[in-house]
Design a protein around this motif. Structure first.
Motif, PDB file in Angstrom:
ATOM      1  N   ALA A  41     127.640  50.750 -49.122  1.00 22.92           N
ATOM      2  CA  ALA A  41     126.402  51.136 -49.826  1.00 22.92           C
ATOM      3  C   ALA A  41     125.327  50.443 -49.497  1.00 22.92           C
ATOM      4  O   ALA A  41     124.148  51.288 -49.099  1.00 22.92           O
ATOM      5  N   LEU A  42     125.313  49.060 -49.324  1.00 25.76           N
ATOM      6  CA  LEU A  42     124.206  48.251 -48.994  1.00 25.76           C
ATOM      7  C   LEU A  42     123.847  48.354 -47.517  1.00 25.76           C
ATOM      8  O   LEU A  42     122.672  48.587 -47.086  1.00 25.76           O
ATOM      9  N   ASP A  43     124.896  48.477 -46.551  1.00 25.66           N
ATOM     10  CA  ASP A  43     124.691  48.832 -45.318  1.00 25.66           C
ATOM     11  C   ASP A  43     124.047  50.084 -44.881  1.00 25.66           C
ATOM     12  O   ASP A  43     123.211  49.887 -44.264  1.00 25.66           O
ATOM     13  N   LEU A  44     124.246  51.067 -45.699  1.00 28.28           N
ATOM     14  CA  LEU A  44     123.355  52.310 -45.372  1.00 28.28           C
ATOM     15  C   LEU A  44     122.155  52.266 -45.901  1.00 28.28           C
ATOM     16  O   LEU A  44     121.302  52.726 -45.337  1.00 28.28           O
ATOM     17  N   GLU A  45     121.680  51.171 -46.610  1.00 30.63           N
ATOM     18  CA  GLU A  45     120.271  50.780 -46.825  1.00 30.63           C
ATOM     19  C   GLU A  45     119.912  49.794 -45.843  1.00 30.63           C
ATOM     20  O   GLU A  45     118.541  49.161 -46.224  1.00 30.63           O
ATOM     21  N   GLY A  46     120.575  49.314 -45.126  1.00 29.65           N
ATOM     22  CA  GLY A  46     120.056  48.375 -44.049  1.00 29.65           C
ATOM     23  C   GLY A  46     120.132  46.963 -44.520  1.00 29.65           C
ATOM     24  O   GLY A  46     119.658  45.967 -43.917  1.00 29.65           O
ATOM     25  N   ILE A  47     120.988  46.895 -45.655  1.00 25.22           N
ATOM     26  CA  ILE A  47     121.172  45.475 -45.860  1.00 25.22           C
ATOM     27  C   ILE A  47     122.631  44.732 -45.600  1.00 25.22           C
ATOM     28  O   ILE A  47     123.588  45.418 -46.061  1.00 25.22           O
ATOM     29  N   ALA A  48     122.395  43.923 -44.920  1.00 19.77           N
ATOM     30  CA  ALA A  48     123.844  43.277 -44.337  1.00 19.77           C
ATOM     31  C   ALA A  48     124.384  42.115 -45.149  1.00 19.77           C
ATOM     32  O   ALA A  48     123.537  40.991 -45.221  1.00 19.77           O
ATOM     33  N   VAL A  49     125.498  42.261 -45.841  1.00 17.16           N
ATOM     34  CA  VAL A  49     126.153  41.139 -46.405  1.00 17.16           C
ATOM     35  C   VAL A  49     127.559  41.214 -45.946  1.00 17.16           C
ATOM     36  O   VAL A  49     127.914  41.881 -45.283  1.00 17.16           O
ATOM     37  N   SER A  50     128.333  40.082 -46.425  1.00 17.62           N
ATOM     38  CA  SER A  50     129.507  40.311 -46.192  1.00 17.62           C
ATOM     39  C   SER A  50     130.464  39.934 -47.324  1.00 17.62           C
ATOM     40  O   SER A  50     130.322  39.575 -48.380  1.00 17.62           O
ATOM     41  N   SER A  51     131.747  40.480 -47.119  1.00 18.84           N
ATOM     42  CA  SER A  51     132.846  40.362 -48.180  1.00 18.84           C
ATOM     43  C   SER A  51     133.894  39.320 -47.792  1.00 18.84           C
ATOM     44  O   SER A  51     134.340  39.338 -46.718  1.00 18.84           O
ATOM     45  N   GLY A  52     133.750  38.370 -48.585  1.00 21.59           N
ATOM     46  CA  GLY A  52     134.965  37.138 -47.983  1.00 21.59           C
ATOM     47  C   GLY A  52     134.278  36.614 -46.932  1.00 21.59           C
ATOM     48  O   GLY A  52     132.974  36.245 -46.818  1.00 21.59           O
ATOM     49  N   SER A  53     135.006  36.556 -45.777  1.00 15.63           N
ATOM     50  CA  SER A  53     134.561  35.814 -44.615  1.00 15.63           C
ATOM     51  C   SER A  53     134.632  36.785 -43.373  1.00 15.63           C
ATOM     52  O   SER A  53     135.366  37.636 -43.612  1.00 15.63           O
ATOM     53  N   ALA A  54     133.642  36.565 -42.463  1.00 17.83           N
ATOM     54  CA  ALA A  54     133.698  37.562 -41.312  1.00 17.83           C
ATOM     55  C   ALA A  54     134.902  37.704 -40.776  1.00 17.83           C
ATOM     56  O   ALA A  54     135.323  38.944 -40.392  1.00 17.83           O
ATOM     57  N   CYS A  55     135.779  36.625 -40.816  1.00 13.84           N
ATOM     58  CA  CYS A  55     136.720  36.991 -39.908  1.00 13.84           C
ATOM     59  C   CYS A  55     138.187  37.582 -40.709  1.00 13.84           C
ATOM     60  O   CYS A  55     138.745  38.086 -40.115  1.00 13.84           O
ATOM     61  N   SER A  56     138.099  37.518 -42.087  1.00 12.76           N
ATOM     62  CA  SER A  56     139.015  38.373 -42.873  1.00 12.76           C
ATOM     63  C   SER A  56     138.609  39.666 -43.182  1.00 12.76           C
ATOM     64  O   SER A  56     139.338  40.381 -43.725  1.00 12.76           O
TER      65      SER A  56
ATOM     66  N   VAL B  15     140.272  31.541 -49.498  1.00 19.41           N
ATOM     67  CA  VAL B  15     139.280  30.852 -50.379  1.00 19.41           C
ATOM     68  C   VAL B  15     138.989  31.193 -51.642  1.00 19.41           C
ATOM     69  O   VAL B  15     139.355  30.449 -52.559  1.00 19.41           O
ATOM     70  N   LEU B  16     138.726  32.475 -52.007  1.00 21.03           N
ATOM     71  CA  LEU B  16     138.550  32.750 -53.234  1.00 21.03           C
ATOM     72  C   LEU B  16     139.969  32.964 -54.132  1.00 21.03           C
ATOM     73  O   LEU B  16     139.654  32.355 -55.342  1.00 21.03           O
ATOM     74  N   SER B  17     141.047  33.129 -53.524  1.00 27.85           N
ATOM     75  CA  SER B  17     142.253  32.908 -54.096  1.00 27.85           C
ATOM     76  C   SER B  17     142.428  31.381 -54.691  1.00 27.85           C
ATOM     77  O   SER B  17     142.778  30.998 -55.881  1.00 27.85           O
ATOM     78  N   SER B  18     142.337  30.385 -53.686  1.00 27.56           N
ATOM     79  CA  SER B  18     142.238  29.163 -53.975  1.00 27.56           C
ATOM     80  C   SER B  18     141.417  28.582 -55.157  1.00 27.56           C
ATOM     81  O   SER B  18     141.870  27.470 -55.815  1.00 27.56           O
ATOM     82  N   ILE B  19     140.426  29.002 -55.344  1.00 29.99           N
ATOM     83  CA  ILE B  19     139.571  28.489 -56.428  1.00 29.99           C
ATOM     84  C   ILE B  19     139.774  29.401 -57.641  1.00 29.99           C
ATOM     85  O   ILE B  19     138.980  29.261 -58.582  1.00 29.99           O
ATOM     86  N   GLY B  20     140.867  30.192 -57.598  1.00 27.65           N
ATOM     87  CA  GLY B  20     141.201  30.760 -59.027  1.00 27.65           C
ATOM     88  C   GLY B  20     140.928  32.180 -59.407  1.00 27.65           C
ATOM     89  O   GLY B  20     141.099  32.728 -60.293  1.00 27.65           O
ATOM     90  N   LEU B  21     140.209  32.850 -58.209  1.00 29.18           N
ATOM     91  CA  LEU B  21     140.118  34.262 -58.579  1.00 29.18           C
ATOM     92  C   LEU B  21     141.221  35.131 -58.365  1.00 29.18           C
ATOM     93  O   LEU B  21     141.985  34.847 -57.401  1.00 29.18           O
ATOM     94  N   SER B  22     141.307  36.231 -59.275  1.00 28.58           N
ATOM     95  CA  SER B  22     142.471  37.292 -58.949  1.00 28.58           C
ATOM     96  C   SER B  22     142.598  38.101 -57.757  1.00 28.58           C
ATOM     97  O   SER B  22     141.073  38.006 -57.331  1.00 28.58           O
ATOM     98  N   ASP B  23     143.053  38.804 -57.359  1.00 25.04           N
ATOM     99  CA  ASP B  23     143.159  39.756 -56.211  1.00 25.04           C
ATOM    100  C   ASP B  23     141.890  40.585 -56.510  1.00 25.04           C
ATOM    101  O   ASP B  23     141.131  40.941 -55.842  1.00 25.04           O
ATOM    102  N   GLU B  24     142.012  40.992 -57.617  1.00 24.05           N
ATOM    103  CA  GLU B  24     141.005  42.281 -57.955  1.00 24.05           C
ATOM    104  C   GLU B  24     139.354  41.443 -58.178  1.00 24.05           C
ATOM    105  O   GLU B  24     138.553  42.161 -57.400  1.00 24.05           O
ATOM    106  N   GLU B  25     139.414  40.212 -58.582  1.00 26.66           N
ATOM    107  CA  GLU B  25     137.961  39.461 -58.586  1.00 26.66           C
ATOM    108  C   GLU B  25     137.738  39.402 -56.889  1.00 26.66           C
ATOM    109  O   GLU B  25     136.443  39.542 -56.587  1.00 26.66           O
TER     110      GLU B  25
END
Ligand SMILES: *Cc1c(COP(=O)(O)O)cnc(C)c1O
Length: 390
Positions: free
Chosen positions: A311-326, A335-345
Motif C-alpha cells: 500500500a505504501l509502495d503504491l503511494e511512492g513510499i519505499a520501506v522494507s519488511s524484515g530484511s531485503a534478503c529475506s 532477527v525478529l524471531s530471535s528477539i522474541g517476536l511471534s511469527d504473526e508479530e
C-alpha cells in the motif's frame, strides 16, 4: 508524485559528489594500477589515496585495508579465510545469532569443512553482550565475529567491550561494520577490533565494492587466485572506479557524519512520534537509544506487513519488511524471531531506514500515509473477523 525512499539499510543512492569522481575514473583515468607508465601511475596514486580515505574512518593503517567486491566478500574472507589459515590453533568459532547471511552462511560453510560454531543469542533488544560472548569462548576458539550494527533492527553492539573480552582471551575479533561504517564512530585500535568489513553502497557509494581491514600480524588465506593485488589477499585487477567512489564516500561521511547523525535521529524521532501519536498498538523493535540514527523498526499489531508495504509502495513510499534478503520468502525474519517476536508479530513489522536526502516534508507525508493505511488495513481485518465469526 515525489517518491520517498526509506530503505537506506538495503542500499543508498550514489552521492553526486561520488558519481563525479567515479566518472573521471571510468572515462579519463582508466590505467591499470599495475602498469608502469603514466596511465598506471595516476590510478596507482588514486588507489592508495582511496585506501587512506577508507582507513581514516576506521582508524587503521592504510596497509591494513584490502578492497573486496563488497561487504559479503569481506565477511567471507574474514570468516573462511581466517579460519582456514589458522586451523592449527583451533577449530571453534563464535558468532552472533542475528548476523547478516554473509556471516551466517560463512559459518555454515566452515561447519561443512569440520569447524565447530557457537551462536550467541541476542537479548530482547538485539544486543550480543560481552558476557555472553565470553561464556561462549572455549580453549579451541580462534575467532569471534559479532556485527557492530544490526541491519534489520539497528541495534548498536558494544564492540569495544566485546573486543576487550577477545583481547583478554587471546581470540581474534571480527566485526561486520557494514551498517555502522560512516554512520557510527568506529575505531579499530581503541575497540580492539582485529578485522572489520565495510561496504560502499550502504554509504552513498557505488555497488560491488567494499573492504576488509585486517590488523597487521593477522593472517588470512586468500579465496581468490591470480595476481599479486591487495597484498595477495584479494587478487585480480582492482575495481578503480568503485574504489575511488568508496574513498570519496568515506571522506564525505568523515566530514558530515556527526551532523548527519543528529539530523537523522531528529527525523526518526519525528516519524516515530507522529505514528504513535495517532496509532495504538505499535511497538518499537531494537534498542530505544543504542540504535542506528536512521533506523525505525516498528510492529503494527494486527496489520499484515506485506499488505502495508505494498500500500505504501503504491503511494511512492519505499520501506522494507524484515530484511531485503529475506523479503520474497515467507519465513519470518530470523532477527525478529530471535528477539522474541511471534511469527504473526514478525509479519506485522516494517523497517524504515532514513538517509541523507530525506527531509521533514518526507517524514510528514509518509507519517500521514502510514497512519491512514494502517487504519484502513485494521478496519478491513476487523470486518473480516466479524464476517468469520458471524
Ligand atoms: C549489506 C550488508 C552486507 C553485504 O554487503 P554487500 O556489499 O551488499 O555484499 C553485509 N553485512 C551487513 C550487515 C549488511 O547490511
Amino acid at each position: 508524485m515525489k517518491r520517498i525512499y526509506f530503505d537506506h539499510s538495503a542500499t543508498t543512492q550514489v552521492d553526486p559528489r561520488v558519481a563525479e569522481v567515479v566518472r573521471e575514473y571510468l572515462l579519463d583515468k582508466f590505467g591499470n594500477p599495475s602498469s608502469f607508465h603514466s596511465f598506471g601511475r595516476e590510478t596507482r596514486e588514486a588507489l592508495e589515496n582511496a585506501r587512506m580515505q577508507v582507513a581514516e574512518l576506521l582508524n587503521c593503517s592504510p596497509d591494513e585495508l584490502h578492497f573486496t567486491s563488497g561487504g559479503t566478500e569481506a565477511d567471507n574472507l574474514a570468516l573462511i579465510g581466517y579460519s582456514l589459515k589458522n586451523r592449527a590453533h583451533g577449530d571453534h568459532i563464535v558468532i552472533g545469532s542475528i548476523e547478516h547471511p554473509a556471516v551466517l552462511k560463512s559459518a555454515v560453510e566452515l561447519e561443512n569443512r569440520g569447524f565447530k560454531v557457537s551462536r550467541v543469542a541476542a537479548n530482547r533488544y538485539g544486543e550480543i553482550t560481552p558476557d555472553a560472548v565470553s561464556a561462549a569462548i572455549e580453549d579451541s576458539t580462534i575467532l569471534v565475529s559479532v556485527m557492530h550494527v544490526n541491519n534489520e533492527i539497528g541495534t548498536v553492539n558494544d564492540v569495544g567491550a566485546i573486543g576487550a573480552v577477545c583481547c583478554k582471551r587471546g581470540v581474534t575479533f571480527h566485526t561486520d561494520a557494514v551498517q555502522s561504517y560512516g554512520k557510527v564512530t568506529i575505531d579499530v585500535r581503541a575497540m580492539n577490533i582485529d578485522m572489520a568489513s565495510v561496504s560502499s553502497h550502504k554509504i552513498y557509494g557505488p555497488k560491488g565494492i567494499g573492504a576488509l581491514y585486517v590488523r597487521n600480524g593477522i593472517e588470512v588465506q586468500p579465496l581468490t587466485f591470480g595476481g599479486h593485488q591487495e597484498a595477495g589477499i584479494r587478487v585480480g585487477t582492482e575495481n578503480l572506479p568503485g574504489i575511488v567512489g568508496l574513498g570519496e564516500a568515506a571522506a564525505i561521511c568523515k566530514a558530515e557524519m556527526e551532523n548527519e547523525a543528529e539530523k537523522l535521529i531528529a527525523l526518526r524521532q519525528l516519524l516515530h512520534q507522529r505514528i504513535t501519536d495517532e496509532l495504538e498498538n505499535v511497538s518499537l523493535n531494537g534498542h530505544p537509544s543504542k540504535r542506528l540514527p536512521g533506523n525505525l523498526n516498528l510492529t503494527f499489531h494486527g496489520v499484515e506487513g506485506e499488505a502495508l508495504l505494498m500500500a505504501l509502495d503504491l503511494e511512492g513510499i519505499a520501506v522494507s519488511s524484515g530484511s531485503a534478503c529475506s523479503s520474497g520468502s515467507k519465513d519470518p525474519s530470523h532477527v525478529l524471531s530471535s528477539i522474541g517476536l511471534s511469527d504473526e508479530e514478525a509479519h506485522s513489522t516494517l523497517r524504515m531506514t532514513l538517509g541523507r536526502e530525506n527531509t521533514i516534508e518526507d517524514i510528514e507525508r509518509a507519517a500521514a500515509v502510514i497512519i491512514n493505511k494502517v487504519r484502513s488495513l485494521r478496519e478491513m481485518a476487523g470486518i473480516h473477523t466479524e464476517i468469520q465469526s458471524a
